[in-house]
Design a protein around this motif. Sequence first.
Motif, short mmCIF file in Angstrom:
data_model
loop_
_atom_site.label_atom_id
_atom_site.label_comp_id
_atom_site.label_asym_id
_atom_site.label_seq_id
_atom_site.Cartn_x
_atom_site.Cartn_y
_atom_site.Cartn_z
N GLY A 188 -61.27 -11.83 3.90
CA GLY A 188 -62.01 -11.84 2.63
C GLY A 188 -62.68 -10.73 2.06
N TYR A 189 -63.24 -9.91 2.76
CA TYR A 189 -63.76 -8.66 2.37
C TYR A 189 -62.52 -7.75 1.29
CZ TYR A 189 -65.04 -3.59 2.48
OH TYR A 189 -65.66 -2.23 2.14
N THR A 190 -61.52 -7.57 2.09
CA THR A 190 -60.25 -6.96 1.57
C THR A 190 -60.03 -7.46 0.16
OG1 THR A 190 -59.54 -5.89 3.86
CG2 THR A 190 -58.03 -6.12 1.83
N ASN A 191 -59.80 -8.82 0.37
CA ASN A 191 -59.49 -9.63 -0.97
C ASN A 191 -60.60 -9.60 -2.00
OD1 ASN A 191 -56.95 -10.58 0.33
ND2 ASN A 191 -57.89 -12.54 0.99
N ALA A 192 -61.57 -9.38 -1.55
CA ALA A 192 -62.56 -9.36 -2.71
C ALA A 192 -62.74 -8.11 -3.50
CB ALA A 192 -64.24 -9.77 -2.05
N LYS A 193 -62.30 -7.00 -2.88
CA LYS A 193 -62.23 -5.86 -3.52
C LYS A 193 -60.98 -5.39 -4.34
CE LYS A 193 -61.87 -3.34 0.40
NZ LYS A 193 -61.65 -2.11 1.20
N GLY A 194 -60.02 -6.43 -4.12
CA GLY A 194 -58.60 -6.68 -4.79
C GLY A 194 -58.82 -6.30 -6.63
N SER A 195 -59.63 -6.99 -7.30
CA SER A 195 -59.77 -6.83 -8.46
C SER A 195 -59.89 -5.30 -8.85
CB SER A 195 -60.48 -7.68 -9.04
OG SER A 195 -60.88 -7.48 -10.38
N PHE A 196 -61.17 -4.75 -8.22
CA PHE A 196 -61.63 -3.53 -8.32
C PHE A 196 -60.41 -2.27 -8.20
CE2 PHE A 196 -63.47 0.53 -7.66
CZ PHE A 196 -64.54 0.87 -8.33
N ILE A 197 -59.84 -2.49 -7.23
CA ILE A 197 -58.90 -1.79 -6.61
C ILE A 197 -57.60 -1.69 -7.82
CG2 ILE A 197 -56.96 -1.00 -5.22
CD1 ILE A 197 -58.99 -2.10 -2.80
N ASN A 198 -57.23 -2.80 -8.06
CA ASN A 198 -56.19 -3.04 -9.25
C ASN A 198 -56.54 -2.45 -10.48
OD1 ASN A 198 -54.54 -4.16 -7.23
ND2 ASN A 198 -55.14 -6.35 -7.82
N THR A 199 -57.92 -2.59 -10.91
CA THR A 199 -58.18 -1.81 -12.11
C THR A 199 -58.25 -0.47 -11.84
OG1 THR A 199 -59.70 -4.01 -12.73
CG2 THR A 199 -60.20 -2.12 -13.74
N THR A 200 -58.85 0.00 -10.96
CA THR A 200 -58.74 1.45 -10.81
C THR A 200 -57.46 1.97 -10.82
OG1 THR A 200 -61.02 1.15 -9.59
CG2 THR A 200 -59.92 3.43 -9.41
N VAL A 201 -56.62 1.55 -9.91
CA VAL A 201 -55.26 1.97 -9.91
C VAL A 201 -54.74 2.02 -11.34
CG1 VAL A 201 -52.75 1.52 -9.27
CG2 VAL A 201 -54.92 1.33 -7.74
N GLU A 202 -54.84 0.91 -12.17
CA GLU A 202 -54.48 0.58 -13.62
C GLU A 202 -54.91 1.79 -14.46
OE1 GLU A 202 -55.01 -3.13 -15.02
OE2 GLU A 202 -53.76 -3.92 -13.44
N ARG A 203 -56.20 2.25 -14.27
CA ARG A 203 -56.81 3.19 -14.94
C ARG A 203 -56.16 4.72 -14.72
NH1 ARG A 203 -62.46 1.76 -13.87
NH2 ARG A 203 -62.71 -0.14 -15.22
N ALA A 204 -56.01 4.79 -13.05
CA ALA A 204 -55.32 6.07 -12.70
C ALA A 204 -54.17 6.36 -13.28
CB ALA A 204 -55.41 6.14 -11.36
N TYR A 205 -53.18 5.34 -13.30
CA TYR A 205 -51.78 5.54 -13.74
C TYR A 205 -51.68 5.49 -15.34
CZ TYR A 205 -46.98 4.17 -14.61
OH TYR A 205 -45.60 4.24 -15.23
N ALA A 206 -52.68 4.83 -16.12
CA ALA A 206 -52.79 5.29 -17.51
C ALA A 206 -53.28 6.59 -17.76
CB ALA A 206 -53.88 4.36 -18.26
N ALA A 207 -54.21 7.03 -17.09
CA ALA A 207 -54.68 8.50 -17.24
C ALA A 207 -53.41 9.61 -16.94
CB ALA A 207 -55.73 8.81 -16.31
N LEU A 208 -52.61 9.30 -16.13
CA LEU A 208 -51.43 10.15 -15.63
C LEU A 208 -50.46 10.08 -16.79
CD1 LEU A 208 -50.79 9.92 -11.84
CD2 LEU A 208 -51.66 11.77 -13.06
N HIS A 209 -50.38 9.15 -17.45
CA HIS A 209 -49.14 8.81 -18.26
C HIS A 209 -49.71 8.73 -19.91
CE1 HIS A 209 -47.53 7.48 -14.63
NE2 HIS A 209 -46.45 8.07 -14.81
N ALA A 210 -51.08 9.10 -20.12
CA ALA A 210 -51.36 9.05 -21.46
C ALA A 210 -50.98 10.25 -22.28
CB ALA A 210 -53.11 9.43 -21.37
N PRO A 211 -50.43 10.22 -23.40
CA PRO A 211 -49.97 11.19 -24.14
C PRO A 211 -50.69 12.44 -24.09
CG PRO A 211 -50.40 9.26 -25.43
CD PRO A 211 -50.83 8.97 -24.30
N GLY A 212 -50.25 13.48 -24.26
CA GLY A 212 -51.10 14.90 -24.10
C GLY A 212 -51.76 15.29 -25.43
N PRO A 213 -52.69 16.28 -25.57
CA PRO A 213 -53.12 16.59 -26.90
C PRO A 213 -52.31 17.09 -27.94
CG PRO A 213 -53.72 18.16 -25.22
CD PRO A 213 -52.88 17.01 -24.54
#
Length: 178
Positions: free
Chosen positions: A153-178
């Motif tokens: 239950g603990y692991t499942n309850a963290k899932g949404s936060f983890i997934n959102t953070t991974v999405e942010r991290a992926y987007a930050a890595l693949h954002a267009p440069g300056p």
Amino acid sequence: MAEFNPNEAFSIVEYDPAWPERFEREATAIRAVMEDEIVDLEHIGSTSVPGLPAKPTIDLLLAVETFAPLDHYSAVLGPLGYKHQPHVNDAERLFFWKGAPRVYHLHLVEYATWEYHRHLLFRDYLRTHPDTAANYAALKRDLAREYAHDRTGYTNAKGSFINTTVERAYAALHAPGP
């Protein structure tokens, strides 16, 4: 022999600066038995993020080129005390645990897969975004109180936060440069 207990009691403790050393000692033992099979071996999870409170369980991400049969890993890792715990994601990640209470979690994955990258994205984002790490720490403490005897239950309850953070991290890595 200890059995896997999905409801094993746990608690969140303050960051321990000895955790990286515990990872290194265990990684050395794993490298000794896995040798050339290892493509990468990383410290992941909350214990890999300096300053982040965590369950005192060291998570290791072991990447191989392609999976060998499960029996091979059980034979090689068993003498170190690791036991395989079947789960629904066995096709993507083989999960092994060690200790009673559990002191090590070993996540065996194929290199360069999403399962490999998502763990590193999450870890690295928390290491470089202290506000997100602080929010994660608060969430973990709240969930640990709510799910003190329900690790699943603990692991499942963290899932949404983890997934959102991974999405942010992926987007930050693949954002267009300056």
